[in-house]
Design an enzyme around this catalytic site. Structure first.
Site, PDB file in Angstrom:
ATOM      1  N   ASP A   1      16.711  16.032 -25.044  1.00 29.84           N
ATOM      2  CA  ASP A   1      16.107  15.140 -23.681  1.00 29.84           C
ATOM      3  C   ASP A   1      16.660  13.929 -23.472  1.00 29.84           C
ATOM      4  O   ASP A   1      16.960  13.491 -22.287  1.00 29.84           O
ATOM      5  CB  ASP A   1      14.852  14.754 -24.554  1.00 29.84           C
ATOM      6  CG  ASP A   1      13.739  15.942 -24.487  1.00 29.84           C
ATOM      7  OD1 ASP A   1      13.990  17.024 -24.141  1.00 29.84           O
ATOM      8  OD2 ASP A   1      12.762  15.681 -25.198  1.00 29.84           O
TER       9      ASP A   1
ATOM     10  N   ASP B   1      14.980  30.861 -31.609  1.00 30.22           N
ATOM     11  CA  ASP B   1      16.441  30.563 -32.095  1.00 30.22           C
ATOM     12  C   ASP B   1      16.508  30.906 -33.681  1.00 30.22           C
ATOM     13  O   ASP B   1      15.643  30.322 -34.372  1.00 30.22           O
ATOM     14  CB  ASP B   1      16.599  29.007 -31.932  1.00 30.22           C
ATOM     15  CG  ASP B   1      18.163  28.628 -32.271  1.00 30.22           C
ATOM     16  OD1 ASP B   1      18.852  29.321 -32.163  1.00 30.22           O
ATOM     17  OD2 ASP B   1      18.156  27.259 -32.772  1.00 30.22           O
TER      18      ASP B   1
ATOM     19  N   HIS C   1      20.696  26.135 -28.003  1.00 28.95           N
ATOM     20  CA  HIS C   1      19.330  27.056 -27.882  1.00 28.95           C
ATOM     21  C   HIS C   1      19.097  27.114 -26.391  1.00 28.95           C
ATOM     22  O   HIS C   1      18.971  27.859 -25.650  1.00 28.95           O
ATOM     23  CB  HIS C   1      18.181  27.082 -28.686  1.00 28.95           C
ATOM     24  CG  HIS C   1      17.245  27.819 -28.675  1.00 28.95           C
ATOM     25  ND1 HIS C   1      15.917  27.659 -29.179  1.00 28.95           N
ATOM     26  CD2 HIS C   1      17.307  29.167 -28.022  1.00 28.95           C
ATOM     27  CE1 HIS C   1      15.305  28.807 -28.703  1.00 28.95           C
ATOM     28  NE2 HIS C   1      15.818  29.499 -27.946  1.00 28.95           N
TER      29      HIS C   1
ATOM     30  N   ARG D   1       8.076  28.308 -36.690  1.00 18.53           N
ATOM     31  CA  ARG D   1       6.864  28.122 -36.802  1.00 18.53           C
ATOM     32  C   ARG D   1       6.033  29.201 -35.988  1.00 18.53           C
ATOM     33  O   ARG D   1       5.292  28.764 -34.972  1.00 18.53           O
ATOM     34  CB  ARG D   1       6.389  26.637 -36.065  1.00 18.53           C
ATOM     35  CG  ARG D   1       7.358  25.781 -36.858  1.00 18.53           C
ATOM     36  CD  ARG D   1       7.019  24.326 -36.184  1.00 18.53           C
ATOM     37  NE  ARG D   1       7.340  23.924 -34.763  1.00 18.53           N
ATOM     38  CZ  ARG D   1       7.155  23.029 -33.988  1.00 18.53           C
ATOM     39  NH1 ARG D   1       6.997  21.863 -34.588  1.00 18.53           N
ATOM     40  NH2 ARG D   1       7.523  23.048 -32.887  1.00 18.53           N
TER      41      ARG D   1
ATOM     42  N   ASP E   1       7.042  25.382 -28.660  1.00 18.03           N
ATOM     43  CA  ASP E   1       6.144  26.572 -29.560  1.00 18.03           C
ATOM     44  C   ASP E   1       5.163  25.486 -30.104  1.00 18.03           C
ATOM     45  O   ASP E   1       4.353  25.986 -31.051  1.00 18.03           O
ATOM     46  CB  ASP E   1       6.933  26.924 -30.875  1.00 18.03           C
ATOM     47  CG  ASP E   1       7.460  26.274 -31.760  1.00 18.03           C
ATOM     48  OD1 ASP E   1       7.597  25.085 -31.372  1.00 18.03           O
ATOM     49  OD2 ASP E   1       8.011  26.683 -32.620  1.00 18.03           O
ATOM     50  N   ASP E   2       4.781  24.170 -29.557  1.00 16.06           N
ATOM     51  CA  ASP E   2       3.947  23.431 -30.330  1.00 16.06           C
ATOM     52  C   ASP E   2       2.908  22.768 -29.381  1.00 16.06           C
ATOM     53  O   ASP E   2       2.722  21.424 -29.134  1.00 16.06           O
ATOM     54  CB  ASP E   2       4.319  22.271 -31.250  1.00 16.06           C
ATOM     55  CG  ASP E   2       5.377  21.465 -30.573  1.00 16.06           C
ATOM     56  OD1 ASP E   2       5.554  21.745 -29.292  1.00 16.06           O
ATOM     57  OD2 ASP E   2       5.899  20.833 -31.368  1.00 16.06           O
TER      58      ASP E   2
ATOM     59  N   SER F   1      11.382  16.508 -35.451  1.00 20.35           N
ATOM     60  CA  SER F   1      11.340  14.946 -35.620  1.00 20.35           C
ATOM     61  C   SER F   1      10.614  14.484 -36.519  1.00 20.35           C
ATOM     62  O   SER F   1      10.363  13.326 -36.592  1.00 20.35           O
ATOM     63  CB  SER F   1      10.756  14.571 -34.027  1.00 20.35           C
ATOM     64  OG  SER F   1       9.303  15.183 -33.975  1.00 20.35           O
TER      65      SER F   1
END
Length: 449
Positions: free
Chosen positions: A292, A145, A189, A116, A211-212, A323
């Protein structure tokens, strides 16, 4: 007399001719049989020859395929060597530029990326906005990754960071049908990137971002204060910048921190000593699906807890990702990102140390007004001070949580954000609501009236 002898010879010749003829007939039959057998043998030989040639052709074809695969493998190996050389060169340049011999970093900051590029650019800009003045304390890494060219190009376009690339060609075998392969790859990763930062670059702490994310103005000061806690209190497993119930309507004070039995994720700091323990377990547990949730298992956190803020120091804007936007509209989009520059160096955080915090938290619970009954929310609304509401189990908790609008989810027997079974959030005003588990008061040493 002569005539009689002639007849005897004829009889003798006739008698002799009979076995001769018989023998000749037997020889003819035998020769015919051998001829048939020879013909069958020749046909069988021809058939065998044809099969042999077919096998030879098939073997030749397989050899050609093997040679083609071997060439492809050599090509990929060569590409990997070239990429590794490039990455190592970029890492050396980046570390020399960012770290040097000036100052020992507080923590490396790594952004986990994949495909992204637009999200990554927004995240990098947010980080650099606050990191540039403390770059020597917080060297910035981008760990990609895969080989998405846009992400790689975007990461390499910034001078103030170090680029790492994780190339994983191993096939993924999901544990259960229908699972997304992406989650297994994310877990791989994470292990690879943290191994790189802790063992190759030898950082003592690492802050993990995705990255968000955007970060708050006091993000780095917050983690510098948290580093001292992480080093001194071994009952703390990680420092997080996230509160699952950090939506605007449930938070008020940016100075307040809590201990939690639930791993928040989404912007967190881990120490090398803890990673020394976790990394080998990840290698043994090849079927980690959700990174997580793996950290949330009691067998992994082993009773250790996490520090989290009341007001989030990260904001997750990633509506589109692995997700697939789960919970985004309801729980992520309304998150309040702290916009106050808290002076963490002047803050006394000793109340968060394990022995002190139990008493600190118990005192808050004691001062809260108990509320009972089906109309507990209405009663809580009409009380000025803090309120505590008892729940009897998971289903009862979910019922009460849904009425307030906070997270209902549990992981491995622990509600999100809970400390000793107690979930705390603000409601309407500065008042705190404590949802108290069946044995929470007992764990805090509070005697019920």
């Amino acid at each position: 007399m002569g005539k009689c002898c002639f007849c005897d010879y004829r009889y003798l010749l006739l008698i002799a001719a009979v076995p001769f003829i018989y023998i000749q007939m037997r020889l003819f039959v035998t020769q015919s049989q051998y001829s048939d057998r020879i013909a069958d043998a020749i046909e069988a030989e021809h058939q065998c020859t044809r099969q042999t040639r077919l096998l030879i052709d098939q073997i030749s074809l397989q050899q050609e395929r093997l040679l083609s695969l071997e060439e492809e493998r050599k090509r990929q190996d060569q590409e990997c060597r070239q990429l590794r050389a490039l990455v190592q060169d970029l890492e050396r340049k980046g570390l020399k530029k960012l770290v040097g011999d000036v100052q020992v970093p507080v923590a490396a900051v790594v952004v986990m990326a994949c495909n992204r590029a637009d999200y990554l650019e927004r995240t990098i800009k947010s980080i650099l906005r606050h990191q540039s003045s403390v770059a020597s304390k917080y060297p910035l890494f981008i760990s990609q990754d895969g080989s998405d060219p846009n992400v790689r190009s975007k990461a390499l376009s910034y001078d103030g960071l170090t680029y790492m690339q994780h190339l994983d060609y191993e096939p993924v075998h999901t544990e259960r049908p229908g699972e997304l392969i992406a989650y297994y790859k994310i877990a791989r990763h994470y292990k690879w990137a943290l191994d790189q930062l802790f063992y190759k670059h030898n950082f003592s702490r690492v802050i993990i971002l995705e990255d968000d994310m955007e970060i708050a103005p006091d993000f780095f000061d917050y983690f510098e204060a948290g580093a001292s806690l992480l080093d001194s209190d071994k009952t703390i497993m990680a420092i997080s910048s996230w509160n699952d119930n950090g939506q605007r309507q449930f938070v008020h004070d940016p100075h307040v921190l809590y201990r939690s039995d639930f791993f928040p994720g989404l912007g967190w700091m881990l120490s090398k000593s803890t990673w020394d323990e976790l990394s080998p377990k990840i290698f043994l547990d090849q079927k980690i699906t959700y990174w997580d949730d793996w950290l949330r298992l009691k067998e992994n956190h082993r009773g250790r807890q996490f520090i989290r803020p009341e007001v989030c120091r990260t904001y997750n804007f990633g509506e589109h990702g692995s997700s697939m936007g789960q919970f985004f509209r309801q729980y992520l989009e309304p998150i309040k990102l702290n916009d106050v520059k808290v002076n963490w160096k002047s803050m006394d955080l000793n109340y968060l140390v394990e022995g002190t915090y139990v008493k600190h938290f118990a005192d808050m619970i004691k001062k809260a007004t108990p509320v009972h009954g089906t109309d507990a929310i209405l009663k809580a609304y009409n009380i000025d001070g803090d309120v505590r509401i008892q729940y009897q189990g998971k289903s009862d908790f979910e019922r009460i949580a849904s009425q307030f609008g906070i997270f209902e989810e549990w992981k491995d027997g622990v509600p999100r954000t809970a400390y000793k079974g107690i979930v705390v959030f603000r409601y309407q005003t500065q008042r705190r609501i404590f949802l108290v588990g069946p044995d929470s008061l007992q764990q805090l040493g509070i005697e019920e009236a």
